[in-house]
Enzyme design. Sequence first.
Site, short mmCIF file in Angstrom:
data_model
loop_
_atom_site.label_atom_id
_atom_site.label_comp_id
_atom_site.label_asym_id
_atom_site.label_seq_id
_atom_site.Cartn_x
_atom_site.Cartn_y
_atom_site.Cartn_z
N SER A 115 39.30 24.14 34.97
CA SER A 115 38.02 23.68 34.41
C SER A 115 36.93 24.55 35.02
CB SER A 115 37.76 22.23 34.81
OG SER A 115 36.42 21.85 34.50
N TYR A 118 36.40 15.45 41.58
CA TYR A 118 36.96 16.15 40.40
C TYR A 118 36.85 17.66 40.61
CZ TYR A 118 37.80 17.71 35.62
OH TYR A 118 38.32 18.35 34.52
P1 NDP Z 1 42.24 13.80 27.35
O1 NDP Z 1 41.78 12.60 28.10
O2 NDP Z 1 42.03 13.82 25.87
O3 NDP Z 1 43.77 14.11 27.67
C1 NDP Z 1 44.31 13.94 28.95
C2 NDP Z 1 45.83 13.98 28.86
O4 NDP Z 1 46.37 13.89 30.18
C3 NDP Z 1 46.40 12.83 28.05
O5 NDP Z 1 47.41 13.29 27.20
C4 NDP Z 1 46.97 11.91 29.11
O6 NDP Z 1 48.13 11.25 28.62
C5 NDP Z 1 47.37 12.90 30.21
N1 NDP Z 1 47.40 12.23 31.50
C6 NDP Z 1 46.35 11.70 32.18
N2 NDP Z 1 46.77 11.09 33.28
C7 NDP Z 1 48.12 11.21 33.31
C8 NDP Z 1 49.13 10.76 34.19
N3 NDP Z 1 48.84 10.05 35.28
N4 NDP Z 1 50.43 11.06 33.91
C9 NDP Z 1 50.75 11.77 32.80
N5 NDP Z 1 49.82 12.23 31.93
C10 NDP Z 1 48.53 11.94 32.17
O7 NDP Z 1 41.46 15.03 28.01
P2 NDP Z 1 41.51 16.62 27.76
O8 NDP Z 1 42.44 16.98 26.67
O9 NDP Z 1 40.11 17.08 27.68
O10 NDP Z 1 42.09 17.08 29.18
C11 NDP Z 1 43.19 17.96 29.33
C12 NDP Z 1 42.95 18.83 30.55
O11 NDP Z 1 41.80 19.63 30.32
C13 NDP Z 1 42.68 18.06 31.84
O12 NDP Z 1 43.36 18.70 32.90
C14 NDP Z 1 41.17 18.19 32.01
O13 NDP Z 1 40.79 18.09 33.38
C15 NDP Z 1 40.95 19.58 31.46
N6 NDP Z 1 39.60 19.88 31.05
C16 NDP Z 1 38.94 19.12 30.13
C17 NDP Z 1 37.65 19.44 29.77
C18 NDP Z 1 36.85 18.62 28.81
O14 NDP Z 1 35.61 18.75 28.80
N7 NDP Z 1 37.46 17.77 27.98
C19 NDP Z 1 37.00 20.64 30.31
C20 NDP Z 1 37.77 21.34 31.29
C21 NDP Z 1 39.03 20.99 31.60
P3 NDP Z 1 48.47 9.70 28.83
O15 NDP Z 1 47.17 8.97 29.00
O16 NDP Z 1 49.24 9.32 27.59
O17 NDP Z 1 49.32 9.69 30.04
C1 8X3 Z 2 35.59 19.08 32.36
C2 8X3 Z 2 34.27 19.79 32.18
O1 8X3 Z 2 31.88 19.90 33.09
O2 8X3 Z 2 32.85 17.70 32.75
O3 8X3 Z 2 36.38 19.65 33.33
O4 8X3 Z 2 33.58 19.07 34.57
S1 8X3 Z 2 33.11 19.07 33.20
#
Ligand code: NDP
Ligand code: 8X3
Length: 251
Positions: A138, A151
């Site tokens: 991220s 985070y």
């Molecule tokens: P979502 O919340 O849409 O997806 C998160 C996914 O992670 C879900 O499929 C969830 O599945 C899984 N997950 C969460 N906790 C667990 C757990 N304990 N065990 C297994 N699976 C888990 O968010 P995003 O798609 O945005 O996030 C995906 C990645 O991208 C993350 O690492 C996030 O930090 C990163 N990211 C996101 C950004 C954003 O702005 N959205 C920006 C930068 C990075 P389930 O709940 O079914 O277990």
């Molecule tokens: C997710 C993007 O800016 O909320 O990793 O940290 S931010």
Amino acid sequence: MSKTALITGATSGIGKATAELFAEHGIHLIICGRRQDRLDQLKKELKEKVNVHTLSFDVRDKEAVFSKLNSLPDEFKVIDILVNNAGNAHGLSPIQDGNVDDWDAMIDINVKGLLYVSKVIINQMKERKAGHIINIGSIAGKDVYPNGNVYNASKFAVNALNEAMRYDLNEFGIRVGAVHPGLVNTEFSEVRFKGDKEKAENVYKGYDPLYAEDIADIIYFMVSRKRHVNIADLVVYPTAQASATILNKNN
Ligand code: NDP
Ligand code: 8X3
């Protein structure tokens, strides 16, 4: 020959969009997440295109991670691509007001969970002297922002582990690279704000955020380069965002 990818966090957002795009390109899939109903639904959608196996586990549960990943059916035993995507932010508050359970969740899921999954898959990639690992970091892992604290720390760790994996796995010809997105409109903020949809929706209002499909495109680009090309690190913002703290809203 067709490749097989294991994607963590495939029930939603970036992981789900990546699974959908990989399927379009004929990449067989092991899709993971805790919500089995969503995995089943995604499998139903994609199984006409590729072989799909679902694995439901919490990445925090070390025993479950090891036992499930070590007992895959024969046709899914060789994993060419690992997308370490499962993760979330839990809370957004000054460190002095931080919730200890939220801290545990972020360190346990974003860092330790990623390590547990990688441990198993690296073993088999090392034996074959081949494989490609994509870590989803991220911009929070490149710059600290106010109230991001733990985070940020968890994603700085992902950034460090991405580099560490690339260094240590270099001798085995395993490719390792990370994508570090800025604001992506997924369920991410709903999780961060503990189900407060209004607060979550506000995060993505007044500008064009990134969408999960934008990140999936980039991940597919990374894994579809020639064998001698390893994209090591990519930072991706929506055009309206210049840094973790500079966002041009209402443009
Ligand atoms: P979502 O919340 O849409 O997806 C998160 C996914 O992670 C879900 O499929 C969830 O599945 C899984 N997950 C969460 N906790 C667990 C757990 N304990 N065990 C297994 N699976 C888990 O968010 P995003 O798609 O945005 O996030 C995906 C990645 O991208 C993350 O690492 C996030 O930090 C990163 N990211 C996101 C950004 C954003 O702005 N959205 C920006 C930068 C990075 P389930 O709940 O079914 O277990
Ligand atoms: C997710 C993007 O800016 O909320 O990793 O940290 S931010």
